[in-house]
Each structure stands twice: as C-alpha cells, then as structure tokens.
Design an enzyme around this catalytic site. Sequence first.
Site, PDB file in Angstrom:
ATOM      1  N   GLU A  40       0.865  -1.177   0.000  1.00  0.00           N
ATOM      2  CA  GLU A  40       0.000   0.000   0.000  1.00  0.00           C
ATOM      3  C   GLU A  40       0.905   1.231   0.000  1.00  0.00           C
ATOM      4  OE1 GLU A  40      -3.621   1.649   2.909  1.00  0.00           O
ATOM      5  OE2 GLU A  40      -2.033   0.387   3.726  1.00  0.00           O
ATOM      6  N   LYS A 110     -10.164   0.483  -1.558  1.00  0.00           N
ATOM      7  CA  LYS A 110     -10.257   0.065  -0.157  1.00  0.00           C
ATOM      8  C   LYS A 110     -11.606   0.427   0.464  1.00  0.00           C
ATOM      9  CE  LYS A 110      -7.516   0.546   4.127  1.00  0.00           C
ATOM     10  NZ  LYS A 110      -6.412   1.305   4.730  1.00  0.00           N
ATOM     11  N   CYS A 147      -4.615  -3.691   3.790  1.00  0.00           N
ATOM     12  CA  CYS A 147      -4.241  -3.274   5.133  1.00  0.00           C
ATOM     13  C   CYS A 147      -5.351  -3.491   6.159  1.00  0.00           C
ATOM     14  CB  CYS A 147      -3.777  -1.816   5.105  1.00  0.00           C
ATOM     15  SG  CYS A 147      -2.753  -1.320   6.523  1.00  0.00           S
TER      16      CYS A 147
END
Length: 269
Positions: A40, A110, A147
């Site tokens: 990321e 995300k 993440c």
Amino acid sequence: MRIAVGQFASTEDWQTNLKTCMTLIDEAAEGGADLLVLPEDSLALFIDEPDRIAEVAQPLDGPFVTGLLEHTAGTRTTVVVGIHEPAGGGKVHNTLAAIRDGAVVAVYRKVHLYDAFGSRESDRVRPGDGEPVVFDCAGWRVGLMTCYDVRFPEMARLLVDAGAQVLALPAAWVRGPAKERHWEVMVTARALENTCYVAASGECGRRNIGASMVVDPLGIVRDRLADRPGLLWAVADREELDEARRKLPVLANRRFRVDPSIRPREETA
C-alpha cells in the site's frame, strides 16, 4: 504459482517510488514470479502530512501506473500495487491495481478505512463500493484486500466465496504497542480460517512495520521479512491447497453465509 512479495520504504516522490517498483518487478520476473505483491502507498507516502496525498494522487491512466504498464509489457508477472487516485471533493481512493503485460487486469478501492488508534483515514479517503475483486493469475484466483481490511474476517470470506485461493494484501501497517502481533495473528488467521494462501506486503519506512509474509492454507508462515526492504518468495501448490481443504473442511462445514451487502459508513462510524 510462484509468489514474490516486495517490501520497501515509500517516499514522498512518486518517481523515486516508481523506480523502486520497477527494480522489484525486474527481480521478481527474473525469478519466475507469477504474482508480485507490492505495498500500500507505493505511489507516495506522506508520514508527517498525510493530507498531502491528494496533491500527488494520480488516476489509473496517470504517469505512475502508465510507467508500470510499460515496464510490464511482454512479461508474465502480475503485479499488485497500491496507489491513491483522485475521488473528487478533495478526497482520494486508496486503490489496488493488478497489472499484467501492459494492462490493468483488476482494480480494488479500499472499503475499510483506518479510523482507529487515533488515525482518521476517512478524513481524506473515500471508500470503495464493497464489491469483492477476484482475478485470474496463472490458473489461480487471487482476491484483493488492503491493510485495515484484514481486521474484518467477512471481507476475506467474501473473497473466498467469490473463488479466491490466494489473498493479496498490500499494507502500510503503523507501528504501535502490540501492532506487529496484531498483524501476524490476523494475516495468519485469514489464511487458516479460509484455508487459502495470503501474500501480505508491508511498507517498511520509519512509520510502518514492514513484516511482509506469505502464509499457507494451514496457517504456516512460509517466508517473511523484518523491517528492511527486500523480496520474499513462496510457492502456492494446488495439491497442498486441496489437501488442506480436505483435512480442514471449514468452508464445507460452516453454517452461516456472509451477507455481501455493504452498510453505509454512517452506520459503521
């Protein structure tokens, strides 16, 4: 499938980071990687002034991704990389792009924003729509998550329900008390509870832990990195996957489905 995971310290300069990504792509391709997972924030990372990410965010046809497309043309390695792209209203999307042979083959924005441990990612990032993203790679199905998504087991289960056998997990996991333990436990749990491989790549600058790893379907860490730049390797084996799912048939034995509908953010704040 031969998997490589690249780890590096992202800078504020996207051109420097592009060169680093290209170097890792070359090393992965030379080693015969079918899949390379990069962190990321590979485009740029502003540790002390995170709001500045909007200044350098780029669309998928911007120079950063275009440079990666040109660099992968004629190669067989699929590269998963994290960028930020403009989302309107002064906000950005935290986006994963899967790139192969000069083309973008999958895009994931995300969903779970890092509003935890004193951080407020939602102040500058607009979430994606929640649709699971799974793509084909070397005869395997690869699911994408980013993440903080790893803290939500239903996310990984939705991807596996959509056919994922490998989860690609770019991250920039912030340092803090017990945070490295959280990372290791949850990456391992997502692999074990779904009997799938997880290839997790961490940014390793002064704020984030690195700690990239590949975990197999029975929760064994096959390779890992500490807090320095590098490249790790693992092999996803079809017989091993099938055997794990025969020995531990949690996917067949479960009694509950995951509802794929996404709740509005105001209900999850």
